[in-house]
Design an enzyme around this catalytic site. Structure first.
Site, PDB file in Angstrom:
ATOM      1  N   THR A 120     -39.296  42.539 -10.863  1.00  0.00           N
ATOM      2  CA  THR A 120     -37.967  42.646 -11.479  1.00  0.00           C
ATOM      3  C   THR A 120     -37.285  41.283 -11.527  1.00  0.00           C
ATOM      4  O   THR A 120     -36.626  40.932 -12.512  1.00  0.00           O
ATOM      5  CB  THR A 120     -37.096  43.656 -10.710  1.00  0.00           C
ATOM      6  OG1 THR A 120     -37.775  44.916 -10.658  1.00  0.00           O
ATOM      7  CG2 THR A 120     -35.750  43.852 -11.393  1.00  0.00           C
ATOM      8  N   GLU A 172     -43.678  47.561 -16.504  1.00  0.00           N
ATOM      9  CA  GLU A 172     -44.652  48.612 -16.150  1.00  0.00           C
ATOM     10  C   GLU A 172     -45.589  48.921 -17.320  1.00  0.00           C
ATOM     11  O   GLU A 172     -45.786  50.085 -17.704  1.00  0.00           O
ATOM     12  CB  GLU A 172     -43.926  49.890 -15.699  1.00  0.00           C
ATOM     13  CG  GLU A 172     -42.950  49.704 -14.551  1.00  0.00           C
ATOM     14  CD  GLU A 172     -43.624  49.518 -13.193  1.00  0.00           C
ATOM     15  OE1 GLU A 172     -44.848  49.300 -13.160  1.00  0.00           O
ATOM     16  OE2 GLU A 172     -42.917  49.574 -12.172  1.00  0.00           O
TER      17      GLU A 172
END
Length: 655
Positions: free
Chosen positions: A34, A219
């Site tokens: 992230t 992802e």
């Protein structure tokens, strides 16, 4: 600009700085994925790229909100060209469809049907086609339709040859036609209809290609075929696609995630830059060694070597118990012991392969007075009182929503039966309120005519109020105007409802808490935005990080989370890995990836349990320890056998 790179390691900086062309980042668990994404967005903007030319796609609202917050802190000042678009696949497509869906013959005010609404519609279609729902499972048919949509196969392109799939084809064709008639979309439609618009309208596709010149996908290993196609279309012109993920954490094949999308990235983009993020910031060396050893047994993977500068840490505790009750007691005792050494109750999570395992654990926690929360239990938005009021709101903004109308026409009870409902629908599906009035006139001076006239007035009043009040006021008005509290009390009195009326009204107050953030939007816009949010909400988005409770969840639900202490229950052959995977190499590899994900949720301590005997799904099984235990390096394990500090060791168990 120095602040952008301040907290990044060398490999993260390399990934952040690779602006032009396709980039694939293989990011191991706890490697700062992230952080890499958010700093890349900030770096792009610092290089003069307009924020509104950047699109970042994630899989959960929680991840999207975290990215927005982190990016905002990095940029500090408000950009004159707005903010980058950060959202889930579904929310991004929803944004597009609100503008472009008239091209496909829908109105922009379409409703989004949740899973229960979809199933209701499938059953209705099957009844209309005289297909026996006892003989042909509606759930199975709906799942097949969902898979067809994920594969971008529309009803008109589906030409099956087998008997069952021909039935699916008939239901699919009618299901999609009924959805369109009601100006409704299901979850899959959000993506596949966006793809359809892009493929049929190159000028519209080019508009969005020019709009979003830099695309980041989080992802990437979890993308399905329709999501993969969407991203490929959007990035085709500028080719500035940044995909980040980890093939070793691909655990959603049952949701149509296709691991080949990340494994074949270099085939799709031969000139792609590949960066490996292998430094783990989360787990101890022992935990990481166990995860690395397990995943190394998979053949289908991108080889990587995780490492960490963290301490070696405690050995992984392996405990064998007699049965599932002893297993639960052991875990509760272990938590008690760890709390004495400074851990808090919110530091613990218990993971399991299937929800059925939670029963014995819950009983032990309740008996000992330990507070806990279950992720994936009865969902707030699936409770009757919530769905009833939401159905009223949906019908207020989309009077052609037949599924919502079907839910509310006799809630509260107003003497309108199924026969009358079908007559209303037959008169005019597009204007159901007018149909009620027409039928009331046909009934003349009767009790039912009066009931129908009152119902028409109620719906008309609600429709008028939606533009007069704030969202919370609208919800309060709906609850009061329909007499919902009295309706609940009547159900309780007749013993048709066994829940506490006060608790259900408290749930409606909680709904107001969620709605309050939309009070600044006027009229119908506030209702639409509110309904969009809760329709797109994922279960783990509701997990409160600050909740002073033990968290129980399936391993699938735990992805993306981390906890100081992780218990993994049921490390047994036939349970984990699941019995269906033991003879299927690809499924076994997915089970191994699932174990890898479970282990890497742990920061400090990892405790694994397995029971000699386990009663589950109504039968008692005698299971061997999971093969995954043997795949860990034995020098990082602390193994506690069955009769060492055993629970219930004197208990006589009959099998």
């Amino acid at each position: 600009m120095d602040s952008i790179f301040q907290s990044l390691n060398e490999k993260q900086i390399e990934a952040v700085k690779a602006i032009d062309g396709p980039v694939l980042v293989i990011s191991g668990p706890g490697s700062g994925k992230t952080r890499c994404l958010t700093h890349r967005v900030a770096y792009l903007i610092s290089q003069g790229i307009r924020p509104d030319n950047i699109l970042a796609i994630t899989f959960t609202n929680k991840a999207a909100n975290e990215m927005k917050e982190r990016t905002g802190k990095l940029l500090k000042q408000k950009e004159k060209f707005g903010q980058p678009i950060i959202g889930t696949f579904h929310s991004v497509c929803l944004r597009i469809l609100r503008r472009e869906i008239p091209l496909l013959g829908y109105k922009s005010s379409f409703s989004i049907f949740d899973s229960n609404d979809q199933l209701s519609l499938v059953k209705r279609v099957m009844t209309g086609l005289e297909i026996d729902s006892k003989k042909y499972n509606p759930h199975l048919i709906l799942n097949k339709i969902s898979k067809l949509k994920t594969d971008l196969i529309f009803p008109e392109n589906y030409n099956p040859t087998e008997f069952f799939t021909k039935i699916v084809s008939r239901v699919y064709s009618n299901y999609q036609a009924e959805l369109k008639k009601m100006n409704g979309l299901d979850f899959n439609d959000l993506i596949i209809l966006t793809v359809k618009i892009f493929k049929q309208n190159p000028d519209i596709l080019e508009k969005y290609q020019n709009y979003w010149k830099y695309i980041l996908v989080d992802e990437y290993q979890d993308t399905s075929h329709d999501q993969y196609t969407l991203v490929k279309l959007l990035s085709a012109k500028n080719r500035n696609i940044f995909a980040i993920g980890d093939d070793a954490q691909s655990i959603y094949a049952f949701r149509d995630a296709d691991i080949r999308n990340i494994l074949n990235f270099q085939k799709d983009y031969p000139d792609a830059k590949i960066v490996f993020l292998e430094q783990n910031y989360r787990s101890t060396k022992n935990i990481l060694a166990a995860a690395q050893n397990i995943i190394s047994n998979n053949q289908t993977q991108v080889p990587k070597e995780l490492w960490t500068e963290n301490v070696k840490g405690e050995k992984i505790h392996i405990k064998e118990t007699l049965n599932e009750r002893a297993e639960a007691e052991f875990m509760v005792d272990k938590m008690d012991q760890l709390m004495e050494s400074g851990y808090k109750i919110k530091d613990f999570t218990i993971l399991y392969r299937t929800h059925a395992q939670s029963r014995a654990i819950e009983e032990a926690l309740i008996t000992r007075g330990f507070p806990y929360q279950i992720v994936g239990g009865i969902r707030f938005y699936e409770r009757k009182e919530i769905k009833d009021i939401l159905a009223y709101l949906r019908f207020m903004v989309n009077p052609a929503d037949l599924i919502s109308f079907e839910r509310i026409y006799n809630v509260p009870t107003r003497g309108i039966g199924e026969t009358t409902f079908n007559k209303i629908v037959a008169i005019n599906e597009k204007d159901l309120i007018q149909s009620i009035g027409t039928l009331a006139k046909e009934k003349g001076d009767t009790k039912q005519a009066k009931s129908l006239a009152e119902f028409k007035k109620l719906l008309t009043d609600l429709s008028e109020k939606k533009d007069e009040k704030s969202l919370t006021s609208v919800i309060k008005y709906v609850v009061k105007r329909v007499g919902y509290e009295d309706y609940l009390k009547a159900l309780v009195a007749k013993k048709e409802l066994y829940d506490n009326t006060a608790d259900k009204m408290e749930n409606l107050k909680e709904l107001l808490t969620v709605a309050r953030k939309y009070d600044m939007l006027k009229g119908e816009e506030g209702i639409e935005k509110f309904l969009e949010e809760i329709t797109l909400l994922q279960e783990t988005d509701k997990l409160k990080d600050s909740a002073d409770k033990i968290t129980l969840m399936t391993i699938h639900s735990s992805k993306g989370l981390e906890f100081p202490v992780v218990f993994i229950a049921g490390m047994e052959e036939g349970l984990f890995p699941h019995s269906r995977a033991t003879l299927a190499p690809l499924e076994l590899e997915e089970e191994r990836r699932l174990c890898y994900v479970a282990i890497t949720r742990a920061k400090d301590r990892l405790i694994l349990t397995h029971a000699k005997y386990r009663t589950i799904f109504g039968t008692t099984q005698h299971n061997l320890p999971s093969r995954f235990i043997n795949e860990m390096p034995q020098d990082v394990l602390q193994i506690q056998p069955l009769f060492e500090n055993n629970y219930f060791e004197d208990e006589v168990v009959e099998y």
